[in-house]
Design a protein around this motif. Structure first.
Motif, PDB file in Angstrom:
ATOM      1  N   LEU A 278      43.550  56.550  38.467  1.00 59.45           N
ATOM      2  CA  LEU A 278      44.563  55.567  38.119  1.00 59.45           C
ATOM      3  C   LEU A 278      44.764  55.539  36.610  1.00 59.45           C
ATOM      4  O   LEU A 278      43.800  55.647  35.843  1.00 59.45           O
ATOM      5  CB  LEU A 278      44.140  54.177  38.601  1.00 59.45           C
TER       6      LEU A 278
ATOM      7  N   ASP B  51      44.476  49.375  37.443  1.00 55.56           N
ATOM      8  CA  ASP B  51      43.555  48.712  38.358  1.00 55.56           C
ATOM      9  C   ASP B  51      43.500  47.212  38.084  1.00 55.56           C
ATOM     10  O   ASP B  51      43.498  46.385  39.008  1.00 55.56           O
ATOM     11  CB  ASP B  51      42.167  49.327  38.213  1.00 55.56           C
TER      12      ASP B  51
ATOM     13  N   SER C  77      44.924  44.052  40.629  1.00 52.74           N
ATOM     14  CA  SER C  77      43.991  43.033  41.127  1.00 52.74           C
ATOM     15  C   SER C  77      44.531  41.619  40.993  1.00 52.74           C
ATOM     16  O   SER C  77      44.049  40.710  41.669  1.00 52.74           O
ATOM     17  CB  SER C  77      42.657  43.147  40.387  1.00 52.74           C
TER      18      SER C  77
ATOM     19  N   VAL D  88      44.314  56.078  47.320  1.00 54.43           N
ATOM     20  CA  VAL D  88      43.478  56.085  46.118  1.00 54.43           C
ATOM     21  C   VAL D  88      42.945  54.687  45.821  1.00 54.43           C
ATOM     22  O   VAL D  88      41.802  54.504  45.408  1.00 54.43           O
ATOM     23  CB  VAL D  88      44.281  56.627  44.912  1.00 54.43           C
ATOM     24  N   LYS D  89      43.808  53.685  46.035  1.00 52.48           N
ATOM     25  CA  LYS D  89      43.435  52.301  45.758  1.00 52.48           C
ATOM     26  C   LYS D  89      44.206  51.406  46.713  1.00 52.48           C
ATOM     27  O   LYS D  89      45.386  51.627  46.970  1.00 52.48           O
ATOM     28  CB  LYS D  89      43.771  51.937  44.303  1.00 52.48           C
TER      29      LYS D  89
ATOM     30  N   SER E 115      44.366  47.021  47.953  1.00 46.98           N
ATOM     31  CA  SER E 115      43.838  45.666  47.841  1.00 46.98           C
ATOM     32  C   SER E 115      43.262  45.218  49.181  1.00 46.98           C
ATOM     33  O   SER E 115      43.563  45.790  50.231  1.00 46.98           O
ATOM     34  CB  SER E 115      44.938  44.705  47.385  1.00 46.98           C
TER      35      SER E 115
END
Length: 422
Positions: A54, A59, A63, A79-80, A82
């Protein structure tokens, strides 16, 4: 001499072991790197590559977003994501679980254009909840040269509130139209019958009835607007339950006498609630009025009070509740109607409501008053046998005492307690 030979042999063996260990570790590292990169791109073989990282700061930004966020790599891998994305069922097993969103992400990866679309998704849990879909707004945008960002906002509650607002406006318009139209027609009839005193008096009486109905509807709309957010807007005060019962009975005494309905009260005396006196009186008055209006002549309506443990009623650890039940011997409520009885403008029998002058807002007001006072309202009913509406509210203290009264006296109970009949 033999010692030197032995030492040399030992060193050679140790060196061979270190070399073999290093070779094995290097091969294992290469295999793990190739496995992590996946070796494919959109199903087409490609050279192994490192998982994209990222960009700095992304990141942290993701959040704090209210929308749930998903970052996809160039091989559609997640990859990411929540925690909300997992809770909504958008990501399962490290992959995007919604085909429509995956198609949008691939299209954005190809041309770099930002896309936004509204979707209705099946809730996690399968077909049992398919009738209550999730309404979401999806926005897909490129994030650097290799990543795609998917933002999903849950619009389900907003859509529900909008639907309630539309229904409320439509129902209010319809309810206001009836008495206003009646007043218009009656005024014309009075004008035409100006030379007939008896007709004028009869029409004037009807106009007064419709005007009272209109005033009642407007007042209940005002009352509902004050409590519909389920928050107590004024400082609570000690409210004696005995006085609330007396006010509710006095409010319906004339109507009950006309139908020869006997209203009896019993249970525990000296109880107190903590809240808004006007709202509590309106809620209990609505329950008693509803019981009288939907009961046949020469029957009984009973009001009963008692103190119960909140642990038994609401599953709370401590505290006490005041339970107020209103029981009638009326027409009863069917099972399908019980599920909607507390909705605004919902009526079990619209024809009977027109005869009684009901607005369809009384029980909805009761529900919101109970919620704003951290309590509940429930109904038990059997068609043809009657109904019991039960208010459960946190117990309060008398204004001149430090603890709740304990020297209460049991009075006569005229009908079985609600839980004994259910």
């Amino acid at each position: 001499m033999d010692v030197n030979v032995a030492a040399a042999a030992a060193c050679a063996i140790a060196g061979l072991g270190v070399g073999l260990t290093a070779a094995i570790a290097f091969r294992w590292s290469e295999r793990e790197q190739a496995r992590g990169s996946g070796g494919t791109k959109n199903g087409v073989g490609s050279a192994p590559a490192q998982e994209p990282a990222l960009p700095p700061g992304v990141d942290t930004v993701l959040s704090v977003l209210r929308s749930c966020a998903i970052v996809l790599g160039d091989g559609d891998e997640v990859v990411k994501a929540s925690s909300a994305a997992y809770a909504m069922g958008l990501v399962r097993g490290g992959a995007m679980a919604v085909d429509q969103m995956l198609s949008l992400a691939r299209a954005t990866r190809r041309d770099g254009e930002i896309r936004q679309v509204d979707l209705e998704l099946t809730r996690p849990g399968g077909a049992a909840r398919a009738a209550d879909p999730l309404a979401v707004s999806v926005r897909v945008a490129p994030l650097g040269s290799r990543l795609v960002l998917v933002l999903v906002e849950d619009l389900t509650e907003r859509r529900r509130i909008e639907a309630i607002r539309r229904d409320f406006v439509a129902n209010v318009s319809h309810e206001l139209k009836t008495p206003v139209g009646a007043l218009s027609l009656l005024s014309e009839a009075v004008a035409d019958a100006s030379d007939d005193p008896e007709a004028v008096q009869r029409f004037a009486g009807r106009m007064q009835v419709e005007a009272t109905r209109l005033a009642s509807l407007v007042q209940e709309i005002i009352d509902l607007s004050r409590v519909q957010d389920d928050q107590l807007k004024v400082d609570p005060e000690p409210v004696p339950v005995d006085e609330l019962l007396s006010e509710a009975i006095d409010r319906c005494r004339q109507t009950a006498a006309a139908k020869q309905i006997h209203i009896a009260s019993g249970g525990v005396g000296g109880l107190y609630l903590n809240g808004n006196r006007g709202q509590l009186a309106a809620a209990l008055g609505n329950l008693v009025e509803n019981a009288v209006n939907y009961s046949p002549p020469r029957t009984r309506v009973a009001l009963a009070t008692r103190r119960i443990s909140s642990a038994a009623a609401l599953g709370e650890a401590d505290g006490e509740l005041i339970e107020i039940s209103v029981t009638d011997q009326g027409i009863g409520i069917s099972e399908k109607d019980r599920e909607r009885i507390f909705e605004r403008f919902y009526r079990v029998d619209p024809a009977r409501s027109r005869l009684t002058g009901g607005t369809g807002l009384g029980l909805s007001i009761v529900k919101h008053v109970a919620a704003s006072h951290r309590g509940t309202v429930s109904v038990w009913s059997v068609e043809g046998q009657g109904s019991t509406f039960t208010l459960r509210l946190p117990a309060g203290k008398a204004p001149d005492q430090d603890r709740t009264l304990t020297d209460e006296t049991e009075a006569t109970t005229y009908l079985p307690a609600p839980e004994a009949r259910s």
